[in-house]
Design a protein around this motif. Structure first.
Motif, mmCIF file in Angstrom:
data_model
loop_
_atom_site.group_PDB
_atom_site.id
_atom_site.type_symbol
_atom_site.label_atom_id
_atom_site.label_comp_id
_atom_site.label_asym_id
_atom_site.label_seq_id
_atom_site.Cartn_x
_atom_site.Cartn_y
_atom_site.Cartn_z
ATOM 1 N N LYS A 237 -15.255 2.771 -10.130
ATOM 2 C CA LYS A 237 -13.869 3.123 -10.456
ATOM 3 C C LYS A 237 -13.773 3.288 -11.908
ATOM 4 C CE LYS A 237 -9.066 3.949 -9.092
ATOM 5 N NZ LYS A 237 -7.994 3.763 -8.149
ATOM 6 N N PRO B 93 0.473 -1.214 -0.169
ATOM 7 C CA PRO B 93 0.024 0.091 0.138
ATOM 8 C C PRO B 93 0.435 1.612 0.200
ATOM 9 C CG PRO B 93 -0.568 -1.366 1.929
ATOM 10 C CD PRO B 93 0.472 -2.310 1.293
ATOM 11 N N GLY B 94 0.760 2.643 -0.268
ATOM 12 C CA GLY B 94 1.243 3.342 -0.259
ATOM 13 C C GLY B 94 -0.314 4.810 -1.527
ATOM 14 N N ASN B 95 1.060 5.998 -1.695
ATOM 15 C CA ASN B 95 0.409 6.493 -2.453
ATOM 16 C C ASN B 95 1.234 8.015 -3.199
ATOM 17 O OD1 ASN B 95 -2.206 8.421 -2.811
ATOM 18 N ND2 ASN B 95 -1.429 10.060 -1.614
ATOM 19 N N SER B 96 2.092 7.324 -3.405
ATOM 20 C CA SER B 96 3.115 7.788 -4.395
ATOM 21 C C SER B 96 2.564 7.669 -5.590
ATOM 22 C CB SER B 96 4.798 6.374 -4.650
ATOM 23 O OG SER B 96 4.188 4.937 -5.400
ATOM 24 N N HIS C 47 1.592 5.006 -7.730
ATOM 25 C CA HIS C 47 0.665 4.071 -7.081
ATOM 26 C C HIS C 47 -0.436 4.945 -7.814
ATOM 27 C CE1 HIS C 47 3.432 1.954 -4.303
ATOM 28 N NE2 HIS C 47 2.046 1.542 -3.009
ATOM 29 N N ARG C 48 -0.466 5.732 -7.813
ATOM 30 C CA ARG C 48 -1.806 6.750 -8.667
ATOM 31 C C ARG C 48 -1.918 6.309 -9.981
ATOM 32 N NH1 ARG C 48 0.414 10.665 -4.927
ATOM 33 N NH2 ARG C 48 1.339 12.391 -7.220
ATOM 34 N N THR D 31 2.417 -2.425 -6.788
ATOM 35 C CA THR D 31 2.295 -0.945 -6.442
ATOM 36 C C THR D 31 0.598 -0.656 -7.735
ATOM 37 O OG1 THR D 31 2.833 -0.370 -9.020
ATOM 38 C CG2 THR D 31 4.070 0.390 -6.604
ATOM 39 N N THR D 32 0.051 -1.968 -7.436
ATOM 40 C CA THR D 32 -1.076 -1.753 -8.151
ATOM 41 C C THR D 32 -2.111 -3.568 -7.432
ATOM 42 O OG1 THR D 32 -0.129 -1.472 -10.332
ATOM 43 C CG2 THR D 32 -2.060 -1.974 -10.400
ATOM 44 N N THR D 33 -3.548 -2.681 -7.322
ATOM 45 C CA THR D 33 -3.724 -3.791 -6.864
ATOM 46 C C THR D 33 -4.405 -4.966 -8.026
ATOM 47 O OG1 THR D 33 -6.248 -2.482 -7.065
ATOM 48 C CG2 THR D 33 -4.673 -1.863 -4.815
#
Length: 267
Positions: free
Chosen positions: A239, A14-17, A20-21, A131-133
């Protein structure tokens, strides 16, 4: 000591880098470009241009080095064996000799190049899964393969199958760890004893793993049917994916890097 629990293949961090976005479709499209650059690399400039995007990706994703090392630790055994085989079997200038075994300079360089390529490919794949679910991977894969649906290809089902397989890799490893500890508590071991005993222990490990996999598959099918899962017929998504300028910029940089690698190889 834990044997499987430290493997991070297929696990999401998990992250918000920035990585990741990124749009999952852009990350999937980036993989062929990265792979092409790695496989085409030949000279120093090519190797540098192929490796820098992956290293920058990890730097921006802020993935801990400990998690990265856990994902690569078991690969090093295979890489070292490959290096030794290349060094002793490829003909060339002899650097070291002992009896019938000789290490050639060309074989050693070829083995190092092979290791470099394999490491970059594994790191790129790990960066994608870290970095990807799995849900986003499924959606992105289905969106990219949507044109094939007109030809009768079950795009949604294929994407779902691949995502479920990726999702259950950590689960199977955890179950293998439990079975190994249960066997060790009963006097069995995969790392000690004669070859015959080790093979017997491996068979004893595979049987409960196979039974557990079939049981989990049956439970998953029942759960999906209980939730009225009927594929993508009339299915909507919470989403919606949307490309941004940054996604196109990343793809453009990777495309330019691949072109640079190809120019060094052929010009």
């Amino acid at each position: 000591m834990s044997f499987f629990s430290n493997i991070t293949v297929g696990q999401y961090y998990p992250g918000n880098s920035l990585v990741h976005r990124l749009d999952p479709r852009a990350k999937l499209l980036a993989m062929p470009l990265i792979m092409a650059g790695v496989l085409l690399a030949q000279g120093p400039v090519g190797y540098l241009a192929a490796g820098l995007p992956i290293l920058f990706g990890y730097a921006m994703a802020k993935v801990p080095l400990a998690a990265l090392w856990r994902g690569m630790r078991f690969l090093w055994i295979f890489l070292i064996i490959s290096l030794i085989l290349q060094a002793v079997t490829y003909p060339g200038e002899t650097l070291w000799e002992w009896g019938i075994i000789s290490v050639s300079r060309e074989g050693l360089l070829l083995g190092l190049r092979l290791i470099y390529r394999l490491v970059l490919l594994v790191l790129a794949a790990m960066l994608l899964t870290m970095t990807t679910t799995p849900v986003n991977l499924t959606g992105a894969m289905e969106k990219l393969l949507q044109p094939l649906k007109r030809l009768g290809v079950p795009v949604h089902e294929l994407a779902m199958m691949m995502t479920i397989a990726l999702r259950f890799v950590p689960t199977l490893l955890e179950e293998a760890e439990v079975v190994m500890k249960a066997q060790q508590a009963r006097g069995g071991s995969l790392t000690t004893g004669s070859l015959e005993k080790r093979l017997g222990a491996a068979v004893a490990l595979l049987v409960p793993l196979l039974a557990g996999s079939l049981r989990r598959a049956d439970e998953l099918a029942i759960a999906m049917e209980a939730r009225c899962y009927r594929g993508d017929n009339g299915r909507t998504r919470l989403k919606q994916f949307q490309y941004r300028y940054l996604d196109f910029l990343i793809l453009l940089i990777l495309f330019a890097s691949t072109i640079l690698v190809g120019l060094e190889r052929w010009v």
